[in-house]
Design an enzyme around this catalytic site. Sequence first.
Site: not given
Length: 553
Positions: A203-205
């Site tokens: 997530d959240e890359v």
Amino acid sequence: MLSFFRRRRLCLGMGVVMCMVVGMVVWGVRSFPRVTPAVFVVTPRRFQPRVQEELTTQPGTEAPPERLWHLDLKGGAPKVAIVESLMALAARAGATGVLVEWEDMFPYTGPLTNLSAHNAYSMVEVKRIVAAAESVGLQLIHLMQSLGHLEYVLKLPQWTELREGEGPSEACPSNPHTSLLIMQALEQLLAVAPATHVHIGADEVYTLGKCQLCKARELPPLQLYVDYLVMVAKKVKERWGVRVLVWDDMLRHAPIHTLRSLAPLVEPVVWAYGPDVTKLVPPYILRSYATIFPRVWLAPAFKGANGPRAIMPDAGRHAANTLAWVEVGQRLKQYSGLGVAGMVITGWSRYDHFAVLCELLPPSTPSLVLTLLVASRGFLTPAVLRDTHALLECPPHVIVQPSRDPLLWSTRDCSFPGANVATFLHRYARLRRDVRQLRRQVDEVSGWLTPYNVRHNFSSPSRVREGTSELESLMAALRDLEDEVEAVLTQYLNPSTVTEWREQHLTPLNLTLTSLSHMTHGLLARTTWPRRPLEWHPPFHTMPPPPPPPPPA
Ligand SMILES: *[C@@H]1O[C@H](CO)[C@@H](O)[C@H](O)[C@H]1NC(C)=O
Ligand SMILES: *[C@@H]1O[C@H](CO)[C@@H](O)[C@H](O)[C@H]1NC(C)=O
Ligand SMILES: *[C@@H]1O[C@H](CO)[C@@H](O)[C@H](O)[C@H]1NC(C)=O
Ligand SMILES: [Zn+2]
């Protein structure tokens, strides 16, 4: 949420199918007004005579087949005995599995030794955790971040060359050593606890495609990301024959042809934490997942989703969030063929490796139990609240009513492991409120405690005493809490977590009260005062030079 229900009522006059079509279209494109989160207790009686869509919240309807409790160990990792008792309780509340995010709490060996915190669990402790899950019938699934949120790896000098960009959060998807490291770590996790699923995070890359290796590939950032996931998922499936889960946020706006390559390899875990999940994940996204992925997981939260500094979870909000996912899942399953594999009830311990601890796990037990019951029953009725009451071993006078007591403070009188932490936190929250109020009174309201008064030791003693009359009792209350923090928190947490919590929460109160106390003593030390005008005292050495003093009269 409210507007959804209003629209629903409006829908009753229209045909069901027509209404769904209109509803989905309107729902998908408009942005929702902010509404105060509220738990709506659905009583079966009220919903009995409604149309088919309403009946989905009836007892006996299909709840998501799997309910995973996300045990995030990146902060506040509980003692093993506490994990054991929480596992038993979670299983009774309807959990079918536990998704363990070990982060730096796993005792890695060999070349990965430095990944572990100095206070990581021992291998004996890990085996006890694994055995505890097994003994209560919870399937244990490892969550190993594979690209973003690798702060605990990339912060170390040993692995800086894997960073994408300068920051320590994200690894380079083009560097072969990144996936090698992930595979080595998974090898160690799965050797201790074989599993049928593996969650590879992702997530959240946000820092994709910044390095030379990535730039040379001349691909858009999202393609770098998807290609990396495909590669890792293939390796993981080949090596262990497991199902592979990923957080879905990076895929939400990916074009369908990009997602197709992932379809046979991963199962997205769609997370959204408000009471209105469609605000973050509009139904058109879920419908597109439904056409691509055979299996999709839905993820509400039971803690760690309401501000990085929260100390107690808003169980009311989390129950509403869970119920919203149950209902959206059922609707999309029915009308769009979404293959709901199950639900992951997330419980973040920090927002990331560097953040403050958010809600500790033991006092969040009521929220965990309530959300698990909602997920496993598929509805939120007085019966669910009664079962929450029973599972938390509450005495008769305790009323579990999230609509009136969203943090479920009332349950601190119950007997679940963690109830005394809730009692402690309740007192802490009250003291913090009182200290902040005093600080505000001194800084913004009182006319005798301004920085000018303090700088010149020039104030009315009676007004100073009046303005700070609570100071002594607040300091006494803080000293009590400082004694108690050790006694209570060390029952659940390792000593370094207790120290961290104390430093993050009690030390600031101590500093505030100590500085107010010094100030008061300075102001009260004088019994005579100079004639006006008062002599200039530079407040800070960084201030510009003072204006020339007025000529003496
Ligand atoms: C762990 O880190 C220390 C200090 O940076 C280093 O000397 C040591 O070689 C590392 N251990 C391994 C197994 O890489
Ligand atoms: C504040 O901290 C100091 C140093 O640890 C301690 O001696 C003192 O008792 C604390 N004050 C209060 C009011 O807790
Ligand atoms: C104010 O009083 C304190 C304590 O008596 C003293 O140390 C300080 O020098 C005084 N400051 C001024 C500006 O008079
Ligand atoms: Zn790169």
